[in-house]
Design a protein around this motif. Structure first.
Motif: not given
Length: 414
Positions: A53-79
């Protein structure tokens, strides 16, 4: 990615103090936020008298499941180490913008976490990383350019969207030579008494020169229900676990019905290739992947086999995509994909046909608004031994053989 904080010698990021250092180095803080409103038709709610069984679904979604990109933060380092050698690292965590919860099954640095050495002879890194299917071929699919997660191929069966990361991995990437680069990766299974148990290896090549881009890659994962699909902290660690997906119940929907029933495969094999050709503002692209769940029925070391499969289930996946850059700020795209599961044991096969449309408009260099529309139609018999239902990536599976997903999103990078 855009630098937000640079460190050299003695410095600090947030409240973390750095001890004095004598080599020159940098650390960049970066991130991305993607939120939007989604509509989904025919979303499963459960079963009644054995029927979906099913029906229509409306939701606020993060990009990781329903959009362009998953929300993230990061650190990139070089020495800088001298002589063209550098120490490198990346720590990148995903989260759900809806409620701030950690992504990737609760992993603090679930997107990427590695350290390594870069030199004129190439780069070697160790940790949790992306395989070459994702980095050499997945980047040529519409889903990673403008169409987002919901345009992945039948629950991302070929991992073009790097839904699954590789743990315990050592990775080598060669320098670029006239547009050509090569790479290989090996993930240790870490199982006492069996070197090959739960091991993963991958290799790939990429070529980019002028208007033409090409990529090819291969991945082989032993006991994939545990090593590949079980790579997040929330995954089950015993052979009774069904990490490939779920069969659903009277109160819960199915997940990944296109391949959920193949948890007992002893080996997952993916071979893929793709290319793109830029003609002025228009870019034409195509990808192909062959996905095999081999050695089905390995309940002793891989996973459960609720439908009694044996042999190999093979998916052949093709995509054609077009990207049109109307102006520096405005992009349009369209794509069509075809997924054919040949089935196992000579049982009926399944076919997933999907079309995608997208538009993206830059409000600034860091902020854009976008819209994506995806329609999928399924036919045949899927891995759960039922009439195939539509299975749009990242979304609740359909209660029948067709499904429509619509997304309006806002994305910001820092």
């Amino acid at each position: 990615m855009r630098p937000a904080i640079l460190m050299g010698g003695a410095c600090a990021v947030f409240a973390f103090a750095c001890t004095p250092a004598f080599a020159q180095g940098t650390v960049t803080l970066y991130g991305l936020l993607d939120a939007g409103v989604n509509y989904l038709s025919n979303a499963q709610t459960g079963r009644h008298d054995g029927k979906l069984e099913g029906g229509s679904k409306y939701s606020l979604e993060d990009g990781s499941t329903g959009g362009q990109n998953g929300s993230r933060w990061g650190l990139l380092g070089t020495e800088e180490l001298g002589g063209g050698w550098r120490a490198v690292f990346r720590l990148e965590g995903g989260f759900t913008i809806n409620n701030g919860a950690l992504g990737q099954g609760g992993a603090e640095m679930g997107r990427q976490a590695y350290v390594g050495l870069a030199s004129p002879y190439g780069t070697v890194t160790a940790g949790r990383q992306y395989d070459f299917i994702a980095t050499r071929v997945g980047t040529l699919a519409a889903s990673t350019q403008w169409a987002g997660y919901i345009s992945g191929h039948a629950s991302d069966v070929d991992n073009f969207l790097h839904t699954r990361r590789i743990n315990n991995a050592v990775k080598y990437t060669s320098p670029d030579y006239r547009g050509l680069s090569l790479g290989a990766m090996y993930s240790f299974g870490g199982v006492a008494g069996s070197v090959g148990h739960q091991q993963i290896w991958s290799a790939g090549l990429g070529y980019a020169n002028g208007p033409f881009t090409f990529g090819a890659a291969y991945l082989n994962a032993r006991n994939p229900n545990l090593s590949f699909y079980g790579s997040n902290p929330s995954a089950g660690t015993s052979v009774a676990s069904m990490n490939t997906g779920s069969v659903g119940s009277a109160t819960s929907p199915e997940s990944n019905p296109a391949y959920a029933g193949y948890a007992s495969a002893s080996t997952l094999q993916i071979a893929a290739a793709g290319g793109a050709w830029r003609l002025g503002p228009v870019t034409l692209g195509a990808t192909y992947s062959n996905v095999q769940f081999r050695g089905l029925g390995d309940t002793a070391t891989s996973g459960p086999n609720p439908f009694g499969y044996s042999g190999t289930a093979t998916f052949n996946v093709g995509e054609l995509n077009i990207r049109w850059q109307l102006s520096p700020a405005f992009l349009l795209g369209t794509a069509y994909s075809y997924v054919h599961n040949g089935g196992a044991d000579g049982r009926d096969s399944a076919i997933y046909r999907q079309g995608s449309l997208g538009a993206d408009y830059l409000l600034s260099k860091r902020t854009d608004v976008y819209s994506i529309v995806v329609y999928q139609h399924a036919s045949g018999t899927d891995s759960l031994n039922q009439s195939a239902v539509a299975s749009i990536s990242g979304q609740t599976a359909s209660a029948n053989n067709h499904q429509l997903a619509v997304r309006f999103g806002l994305r910001h990078r820092f």
